[in-house]
Scaffold this motif. Structure first.
Motif, PDB file in Angstrom:
ATOM      1  N   ALA A 104       0.824  -1.207   0.000  1.00 57.43           N
ATOM      2  CA  ALA A 104       0.000   0.000   0.000  1.00 57.43           C
ATOM      3  C   ALA A 104       0.860   1.260   0.000  1.00 57.43           C
ATOM      4  CB  ALA A 104      -0.934  -0.004   1.207  1.00 57.43           C
ATOM      5  N   GLY A 105       2.040   1.200   0.625  1.00 55.01           N
ATOM      6  CA  GLY A 105       2.940   2.348   0.624  1.00 55.01           C
ATOM      7  C   GLY A 105       3.372   2.733  -0.777  1.00 55.01           C
ATOM      8  N   THR A 106       3.546   1.734  -1.646  1.00 53.89           N
ATOM      9  CA  THR A 106       3.896   2.019  -3.043  1.00 53.89           C
ATOM     10  C   THR A 106       2.782   2.786  -3.732  1.00 53.89           C
ATOM     11  OG1 THR A 106       5.251   0.022  -3.153  1.00 53.89           O
ATOM     12  CG2 THR A 106       4.513   0.963  -5.235  1.00 53.89           C
ATOM     13  N   VAL A 107       1.555   2.331  -3.545  1.00 54.13           N
ATOM     14  CA  VAL A 107       0.411   3.012  -4.167  1.00 54.13           C
ATOM     15  C   VAL A 107       0.284   4.438  -3.629  1.00 54.13           C
ATOM     16  CG1 VAL A 107      -2.085   2.936  -4.512  1.00 54.13           C
ATOM     17  CG2 VAL A 107      -0.761   0.824  -4.521  1.00 54.13           C
ATOM     18  N   LEU A 108       0.502   4.613  -2.323  1.00 53.21           N
ATOM     19  CA  LEU A 108       0.424   5.958  -1.742  1.00 53.21           C
ATOM     20  C   LEU A 108       1.515   6.860  -2.302  1.00 53.21           C
ATOM     21  CD1 LEU A 108      -0.361   5.113   2.001  1.00 53.21           C
ATOM     22  CD2 LEU A 108      -1.942   5.849   0.208  1.00 53.21           C
ATOM     23  N   GLY A 109       2.704   6.292  -2.537  1.00 53.06           N
ATOM     24  CA  GLY A 109       3.775   7.080  -3.134  1.00 53.06           C
ATOM     25  C   GLY A 109       3.409   7.561  -4.523  1.00 53.06           C
ATOM     26  N   PHE A 110       2.818   6.674  -5.335  1.00 46.23           N
ATOM     27  CA  PHE A 110       2.366   7.084  -6.669  1.00 46.23           C
ATOM     28  C   PHE A 110       1.268   8.134  -6.562  1.00 46.23           C
ATOM     29  CE2 PHE A 110       4.777   3.564  -8.232  1.00 46.23           C
ATOM     30  CZ  PHE A 110       4.968   3.799  -9.581  1.00 46.23           C
ATOM     31  N   ALA A 111       0.384   8.003  -5.574  1.00 44.22           N
ATOM     32  CA  ALA A 111      -0.685   8.991  -5.386  1.00 44.22           C
ATOM     33  C   ALA A 111      -0.115  10.353  -5.031  1.00 44.22           C
ATOM     34  CB  ALA A 111      -1.632   8.514  -4.284  1.00 44.22           C
ATOM     35  N   GLY A 112       0.888  10.376  -4.145  1.00 46.26           N
ATOM     36  CA  GLY A 112       1.487  11.646  -3.749  1.00 46.26           C
ATOM     37  C   GLY A 112       2.246  12.315  -4.874  1.00 46.26           C
ATOM     38  N   LYS A 113       2.847  11.527  -5.737  1.00 44.82           N
ATOM     39  CA  LYS A 113       3.648  12.095  -6.821  1.00 44.82           C
ATOM     40  C   LYS A 113       2.791  12.506  -8.013  1.00 44.82           C
ATOM     41  CE  LYS A 113       7.575  13.073  -8.866  1.00 44.82           C
ATOM     42  NZ  LYS A 113       8.437  14.163  -8.362  1.00 44.82           N
ATOM     43  N   GLY A 114       1.882  11.619  -8.440  1.00 47.70           N
ATOM     44  CA  GLY A 114       1.151  11.876  -9.676  1.00 47.70           C
ATOM     45  C   GLY A 114      -0.348  11.973  -9.555  1.00 47.70           C
ATOM     46  N   GLY A 115      -0.895  11.935  -8.339  1.00 49.64           N
ATOM     47  CA  GLY A 115      -2.336  12.061  -8.199  1.00 49.64           C
ATOM     48  C   GLY A 115      -3.052  10.728  -8.315  1.00 49.64           C
ATOM     49  N   TRP A 116      -4.374  10.791  -8.456  1.00 58.18           N
ATOM     50  CA  TRP A 116      -5.173   9.563  -8.405  1.00 58.18           C
ATOM     51  C   TRP A 116      -4.948   8.663  -9.616  1.00 58.18           C
ATOM     52  CZ3 TRP A 116      -8.800   8.138 -12.000  1.00 58.18           C
ATOM     53  CH2 TRP A 116      -9.238   9.122 -12.883  1.00 58.18           C
ATOM     54  N   ARG A 117      -4.594   9.230 -10.769  1.00 57.31           N
ATOM     55  CA  ARG A 117      -4.368   8.397 -11.952  1.00 57.31           C
ATOM     56  C   ARG A 117      -3.126   7.534 -11.781  1.00 57.31           C
ATOM     57  NH1 ARG A 117      -6.197  13.299 -13.509  1.00 57.31           N
ATOM     58  NH2 ARG A 117      -8.024  13.385 -14.895  1.00 57.31           N
ATOM     59  N   ALA A 118      -2.063   8.133 -11.253  1.00 55.06           N
ATOM     60  CA  ALA A 118      -0.855   7.343 -10.996  1.00 55.06           C
ATOM     61  C   ALA A 118      -1.119   6.279  -9.940  1.00 55.06           C
ATOM     62  CB  ALA A 118       0.282   8.266 -10.542  1.00 55.06           C
ATOM     63  N   ALA A 119      -1.933   6.614  -8.924  1.00 55.38           N
ATOM     64  CA  ALA A 119      -2.273   5.624  -7.894  1.00 55.38           C
ATOM     65  C   ALA A 119      -3.076   4.477  -8.491  1.00 55.38           C
ATOM     66  CB  ALA A 119      -3.063   6.298  -6.774  1.00 55.38           C
ATOM     67  N   PHE A 121      -2.896   3.422 -11.567  1.00 59.85           N
ATOM     68  CA  PHE A 121      -1.968   2.625 -12.376  1.00 59.85           C
ATOM     69  C   PHE A 121      -1.185   1.647 -11.507  1.00 59.85           C
ATOM     70  CE2 PHE A 121       2.509   2.284 -13.743  1.00 59.85           C
ATOM     71  CZ  PHE A 121       2.337   1.571 -14.921  1.00 59.85           C
ATOM     72  N   ALA A 122      -0.590   2.160 -10.414  1.00 62.31           N
ATOM     73  CA  ALA A 122       0.194   1.287  -9.537  1.00 62.31           C
ATOM     74  C   ALA A 122      -0.690   0.241  -8.866  1.00 62.31           C
ATOM     75  CB  ALA A 122       0.920   2.123  -8.483  1.00 62.31           C
ATOM     76  N   GLY A 123      -1.864   0.663  -8.400  1.00 62.62           N
ATOM     77  CA  GLY A 123      -2.774  -0.287  -7.768  1.00 62.62           C
ATOM     78  C   GLY A 123      -3.252  -1.357  -8.733  1.00 62.62           C
ATOM     79  N   GLY A 124      -3.468  -0.989 -10.003  1.00 66.20           N
ATOM     80  CA  GLY A 124      -3.881  -1.972 -10.992  1.00 66.20           C
ATOM     81  C   GLY A 124      -2.810  -3.021 -11.257  1.00 66.20           C
ATOM     82  N   ASN A 144      -9.115  -7.087  -1.280  1.00 64.60           N
ATOM     83  CA  ASN A 144      -7.892  -6.320  -0.976  1.00 64.60           C
ATOM     84  C   ASN A 144      -7.539  -5.362  -2.109  1.00 64.60           C
ATOM     85  OD1 ASN A 144      -7.625  -7.650   1.480  1.00 64.60           O
ATOM     86  ND2 ASN A 144      -6.320  -9.263   0.627  1.00 64.60           N
ATOM     87  N   ILE A 145      -7.747  -5.813  -3.348  1.00 62.94           N
ATOM     88  CA  ILE A 145      -7.419  -4.953  -4.492  1.00 62.94           C
ATOM     89  C   ILE A 145      -8.341  -3.731  -4.522  1.00 62.94           C
ATOM     90  CG2 ILE A 145      -7.442  -4.847  -7.017  1.00 62.94           C
ATOM     91  CD1 ILE A 145      -6.620  -7.845  -6.963  1.00 62.94           C
ATOM     92  N   VAL A 146      -9.616  -3.935  -4.262  1.00 65.98           N
ATOM     93  CA  VAL A 146     -10.561  -2.810  -4.249  1.00 65.98           C
ATOM     94  C   VAL A 146     -10.191  -1.810  -3.157  1.00 65.98           C
ATOM     95  CG1 VAL A 146     -12.953  -2.154  -3.797  1.00 65.98           C
ATOM     96  CG2 VAL A 146     -12.448  -4.090  -5.285  1.00 65.98           C
ATOM     97  N   LEU A 147      -9.865  -2.310  -1.972  1.00 68.87           N
ATOM     98  CA  LEU A 147      -9.461  -1.414  -0.886  1.00 68.87           C
ATOM     99  C   LEU A 147      -8.205  -0.632  -1.263  1.00 68.87           C
ATOM    100  CD1 LEU A 147     -10.012  -3.523   2.367  1.00 68.87           C
ATOM    101  CD2 LEU A 147     -11.369  -1.604   1.528  1.00 68.87           C
ATOM    102  N   LEU A 148      -7.252  -1.309  -1.902  1.00 71.22           N
ATOM    103  CA  LEU A 148      -6.005  -0.636  -2.292  1.00 71.22           C
ATOM    104  C   LEU A 148      -6.279   0.464  -3.309  1.00 71.22           C
ATOM    105  CD1 LEU A 148      -2.931  -0.881  -1.791  1.00 71.22           C
ATOM    106  CD2 LEU A 148      -2.822  -2.335  -3.820  1.00 71.22           C
ATOM    107  N   LEU A 149      -7.120   0.175  -4.280  1.00 73.60           N
ATOM    108  CA  LEU A 149      -7.428   1.175  -5.306  1.00 73.60           C
ATOM    109  C   LEU A 149      -8.201   2.354  -4.724  1.00 73.60           C
ATOM    110  CD1 LEU A 149      -8.391  -1.137  -8.307  1.00 73.60           C
ATOM    111  CD2 LEU A 149      -6.405   0.372  -8.162  1.00 73.60           C
ATOM    112  N   VAL A 150      -9.175   2.063  -3.883  1.00 74.50           N
ATOM    113  CA  VAL A 150      -9.982   3.137  -3.300  1.00 74.50           C
ATOM    114  C   VAL A 150      -9.121   4.049  -2.436  1.00 74.50           C
ATOM    115  CG1 VAL A 150     -11.831   3.650  -1.666  1.00 74.50           C
ATOM    116  CG2 VAL A 150     -12.163   1.894  -3.406  1.00 74.50           C
ATOM    117  N   ALA A 151      -8.279   3.463  -1.570  1.00 76.00           N
ATOM    118  CA  ALA A 151      -7.429   4.269  -0.686  1.00 76.00           C
ATOM    119  C   ALA A 151      -6.430   5.088  -1.490  1.00 76.00           C
ATOM    120  CB  ALA A 151      -6.705   3.365   0.306  1.00 76.00           C
TER     121      ALA A 151
END
Length: 366
Positions: A104-119, A121-124, A144-151
Motif C-alpha cells: 500500500a505504501g507504493t500506491v500511496l507514493g504514486f498517489a502523492g507524486k502523480g495524483g489519483w491516476r498514478a495511484a 496505475f500502480a494499484g492496478g 484487498n485490491i478494491v481497498l487498495l485502489l480506493v485508498a
C-alpha cells in the motif's frame, strides 16, 4: 507544498511500520513455507530498500519516478516470490503475500507524486500481480485490491485538490501584494501631487524646488504604470520630531517630547506622511483661518500622533460617502498607511467642533 508535506511524512512512517509488520508476520510463519530462505532474502532486501529510500519519501521533489519505479518493482517481486516460496494450501487458504500491507505504501507514493491516476496505475499492476501470481480471483484478493485502489485514488485526489488550492492561494497572495504595492505608490503620488499643488498655490517656492518635486512625481507615476518598485526608505532609526517639525507654521503648532522620538526609518516616514495627509485635509477642508495642533506622545508600548483642528468638522457618514465616490485621501493616505504599518488611525469629528485624527503605532515587542 506545506499542505501535502504532512501526508508524505505520514507515508514514510507507514512504510517503516508496514515493513515491521511484514517481518514479524513472516517470523511467526516462515517454518510453514516451502522455501523459507527465499522469503528471508527478499525481506532483507526490502528492509535495506525501505531504509535507503526513507529520505526520498520525505516529499514529492525527492521522491522521483525512478524511486517509485524501484519501489513498485520490489512490491511486484515480493508478490511473485510469494507464489513460489509459499505452499499452495496456504495460498488457497488466503495467506498474505511477503510484502503484505507494505504494498500500500507504493500506491500511496504514486498517489502523492502523480495524483489519483498514478495511484490507479500502480494499484492496478499490484492487483494484476496478486491475481496472476498469488491466489487468482478469490474473494479475499478482489476485496484487498478494491481497498487498495480506493485508498490510493482517494489520497491522490486529496493531494491534487491540495495542490490546486495552494496554487490559487499563492496567486491570491501575489495579487494582494501587488495591489498593496500599487496602493502604496498611489498614496505617495497623491500626497506628492498635493504638495506640488500647495506650493504652486502659495507661490512661495522657487522654480528649482518646484522642478524637483515635479520630477519626483514623474518618477513615481512611471513606477506605478510599469509596476516598478520605488526605493525603500532607509531602515536606520529616524527622529519623528524632525519629520513633523517641518510642518510647523503660523497656523500649525507641533508639540513633541524634549527627547528624540526614535523609530525605524520606514515607520517614522510613513507615520509622518499620514500626519502630513491629515494636515493637508485641514488646509483643504477646514477653511483659510483654521488652525491645527500636532501632538506627539512617546510611550513605552506605542507612539501616538494626534492632529486636531478647529474647523467645521464633518457629519457622520461623510468619510464612507467620500470613499464610495472615489475620494480616497483618508482611506489610503491615512488609514491605509497605518494599516500597512501595523498601526491604527482613528478619526473623531462633531460638526462645528473640528476634526481629530489619532495615529497610533505599537512598538515591536510591546
Amino acid at each position: 507544498m506545506s499542505v501535502e508535506l504532512p501526508l508524505w511524512r505520514a507515508m514514510g512512517y507507514f512504510r517503516v511500520l508496514a515493513l515491521s509488520y511484514a517481518v514479524l508476520r513472516y517470523l511467526a510463519s516462515f517454518h510453514e513455507f516451502a522455501h523459507p530462505v527465499s522469503g528471508w532474502i527478499y525481506l532483507g532486501a526490502l528492509t535495506l530498500w525501505t531504509l535507503a529510500s526513507t529520505r526520498a519519501f520525505a516529499g514529492p521533489d525527492r521522491c522521483t519516478w525512478p524511486v517509485l519505479g524501484t519501489d513498485l518493482a520490489f512490491t511486484l517481486t515480493g508478490i511473485g516470490l510469494s507464489g513460489f516460496a509459499d505452499t499452495a494450501a496456504r495460498i488457497h487458504a488466503g495467506a498474505p503475500t511477503l510484502p503484505t500491507i507494505w504494498a500500500a505504501g507504493t500506491v500511496l507514493g504514486f498517489a502523492g507524486k502523480g495524483g489519483w491516476r498514478a495511484a490507479a496505475f500502480a494499484g492496478g499492476l499490484i492487483g494484476a500481480a496478486n491475481i496472476l501470481g498469488h491466489g487468482g480471483t478469490t474473494a479475499d484478493n478482489v476485496h484487498n485490491i478494491v481497498l487498495l485502489l480506493v485508498a490510493g485514488c482517494a489520497i491522490g485526489y486529496v493531494i491534487e485538490l491540495a495542490r490546486a488550492s495552494e496554487a490559487v492561494l499563492t496567486r491570491a497572495l501575489q495579487v494582494e501584494a501587488a495591489t498593496r504595492e500599487r496602493e502604496r505608490l498611489s498614496r505617495d503620488i497623491h500626497d506628492g501631487v498635493l504638495q506640488v499643488l500647495a506650493l504652486v498655490h502659495r507661490r512661495q517656492g522657487d522654480a528649482a524646488e518646484l522642478g524637483r518635486l515635479a520630477g519626483e512625481q514623474e518618477r513615481a507615476l512611471r513606477a506605478l504604470m510599469t509596476g516598478a518598485r520605488l526605493p525603500e526608505q532607509d531602515a536606520a532609526e529616524a527622529d519623528l520630531r524632525a519629520l513633523l517639525a517641518r510642518h510647523a507654521d503660523e497656523r500649525i503648532t507641533v508639540s513633541a517630547p524634549a527627547t528624540p522620538v526614535l523609530l525605524p526609518g520606514p515607520a517614522a516616514a510613513e507615520l509622518a506622511a499620514a500626519a502630513a495627509a491629515a494636515l493637508d485635509n485641514v488646509r483643504r477642508h477646514a477653511g483659510e483661518g483654521a488652525r491645527a495642533w500636532v501632538l506627539v506622545e512617546d510611550e513605552p508600548e506605542a507612539v501616538t500622533v494626534s492632529v486636531r483642528d478647529d474647523g467645521p468638522g464633518f457629519p457622520s457618514g461623510r468619510l464612507a460617502q467620500a470613499q464610495a465616490d472615489g475620494r480616497l485621501g483618508v482611506a489610503q493616505s491615512i488609514r491605509g498607511r497605518m494599516l500597512d504599518l501595523g498601526g491604527t488611525a482613528e478619526l473623531y469629528s462633531v460638526p462645528g467642533e473640528g476634526v481629530e485624527v489619532e495615529l497610533r503605532w505599537p512598538r515591536r515587542g510591546a
